[in-house]
Design a protein around this motif. Sequence first.
Motif, mmCIF file in Angstrom:
data_model
loop_
_atom_site.group_PDB
_atom_site.id
_atom_site.type_symbol
_atom_site.label_atom_id
_atom_site.label_comp_id
_atom_site.label_asym_id
_atom_site.label_seq_id
_atom_site.Cartn_x
_atom_site.Cartn_y
_atom_site.Cartn_z
ATOM 1 N N VAL A 63 0.839 -1.202 0.000
ATOM 2 C CA VAL A 63 0.000 0.000 0.000
ATOM 3 C C VAL A 63 0.870 1.246 0.000
ATOM 4 O O VAL A 63 0.608 2.215 -0.725
ATOM 5 N N TYR A 64 1.940 1.232 0.800
ATOM 6 C CA TYR A 64 2.855 2.370 0.849
ATOM 7 C C TYR A 64 3.517 2.585 -0.513
ATOM 8 O O TYR A 64 3.690 3.723 -0.960
ATOM 9 N N LEU A 65 3.902 1.475 -1.156
ATOM 10 C CA LEU A 65 4.511 1.569 -2.482
ATOM 11 C C LEU A 65 3.522 2.134 -3.501
ATOM 12 O O LEU A 65 3.877 2.951 -4.347
ATOM 13 N N ARG A 66 2.285 1.685 -3.426
ATOM 14 C CA ARG A 66 1.263 2.192 -4.344
ATOM 15 C C ARG A 66 1.067 3.692 -4.169
ATOM 16 O O ARG A 66 1.037 4.451 -5.156
ATOM 17 N N ASN A 67 0.946 4.132 -2.917
ATOM 18 C CA ASN A 67 0.756 5.558 -2.661
ATOM 19 C C ASN A 67 1.968 6.367 -3.106
ATOM 20 O O ASN A 67 1.824 7.463 -3.676
ATOM 21 N N THR A 68 3.162 5.850 -2.838
ATOM 22 C CA THR A 68 4.383 6.531 -3.271
ATOM 23 C C THR A 68 4.410 6.672 -4.780
ATOM 24 O O THR A 68 4.765 7.731 -5.317
ATOM 25 N N SER A 90 12.844 11.509 -11.277
ATOM 26 C CA SER A 90 13.053 10.057 -11.291
ATOM 27 C C SER A 90 13.778 9.598 -10.033
ATOM 28 O O SER A 90 13.589 8.465 -9.575
ATOM 29 N N ALA A 91 14.600 10.474 -9.460
ATOM 30 C CA ALA A 91 15.304 10.119 -8.227
ATOM 31 C C ALA A 91 14.340 9.955 -7.063
ATOM 32 O O ALA A 91 14.669 9.318 -6.063
ATOM 33 N N GLY A 92 13.132 10.519 -7.196
ATOM 34 C CA GLY A 92 12.153 10.424 -6.122
ATOM 35 C C GLY A 92 11.104 9.373 -6.347
ATOM 36 O O GLY A 92 10.030 9.448 -5.741
ATOM 37 N N VAL A 93 11.397 8.389 -7.209
ATOM 38 C CA VAL A 93 10.392 7.369 -7.515
ATOM 39 C C VAL A 93 9.990 6.576 -6.276
ATOM 40 O O VAL A 93 8.835 6.151 -6.152
ATOM 41 N N PRO A 151 19.359 2.279 -10.260
ATOM 42 C CA PRO A 151 19.295 1.921 -11.695
ATOM 43 C C PRO A 151 18.316 2.789 -12.475
ATOM 44 O O PRO A 151 18.586 3.132 -13.631
ATOM 45 N N ILE A 152 17.206 3.153 -11.848
ATOM 46 C CA ILE A 152 16.220 3.998 -12.525
ATOM 47 C C ILE A 152 16.822 5.361 -12.839
ATOM 48 O O ILE A 152 16.655 5.898 -13.941
ATOM 49 N N VAL A 153 17.549 5.927 -11.881
ATOM 50 C CA VAL A 153 18.175 7.229 -12.083
ATOM 51 C C VAL A 153 19.199 7.168 -13.216
ATOM 52 O O VAL A 153 19.238 8.050 -14.085
#
Length: 306
Positions: free
Chosen positions: A80-85, A234-237, A291-293
């Motif tokens: 749930v936390y991941l979804r909200n983030t 993207s750094a704040g994903v 990796p995303i960044v």
Amino acid sequence: MENTNINKKKKDMGATVFLVTVLTLPIIAFLFFYVYINFNSILMAFQVPLYDGRGGYKWGLDNFAKVLKQFTNTEENLLVYLRNTFLFFVQDTFINLPLSLIICYFIYKKIACHKLLRVVIYLPIIITSTIFATLFKGMIEAGGPLRAIADKFGFSVPGSYVFNEQHALKTVLFYSIYANLGARFILFGGAMNAIDPNVIDAGKIDGVGPWRELVSIIMPIIWPTLGTMVLLASAGVFTASGPSLLFDKGEYGSMTISYWIYDITAGSGSSGESHELASAIGLIFTILGLPIVFIVKKLTGITEDK
């Protein structure tokens, strides 16, 4: 001649003393508040408190195991936390960022009432976030003008938009769109104002319309700024978050990863949680986000010299 050399040495010595005096405090602050604290937080992720009354701890991966268990924890569901983030990340990157660019372009073109628009967009940045959030809640909660208008026209509204699991997350997301809209205005505005007017005039001669001007002329020219904004977003994903502390404190469905870490470090998380667990959470999502960044950095072409 000798006096001249002596005076020069005194000036050089005075300049050196001045530089050392001015830079000592910032350097110490950087070494302590950035280097030491970040390095220590990495070490804390591998420390397990013994609660033996002596402040002892042991080394291990227990904190990381606790984080993995949160995926199935009924009290604090990490999914749930991941979804909200992710929702806050999408809202900031794919709604706020384009809107900021477009509105800043309108102001750059000096459309009608552009000064008033600038003030309206800047208001949430100028006013303290606590005050602005309080004003916003006062408008939509009981006794506010929104409820009065709804009652006048016979509309049915929830008892609360903030302390309601069905509406809390939507309310914070909606608030964040307007509250964060002007955060990038200075950078976008500075980049647009630095564009050579002759380039814009050449586009007008060729019959370029406003939309084509923005996409084909403005955006390529300010791409170093725009690309940097995309890279920072993207750094704040995994750290994107809304002002949950000012609204429902994450208790009604607006909890995110970053607010969860705050909740733990503030001492109001679940029993058995500690600063070491918060460090482990931060380290895990930092590693996942790297990796995303790097991928976004490669795609945007942003380098140290751009």
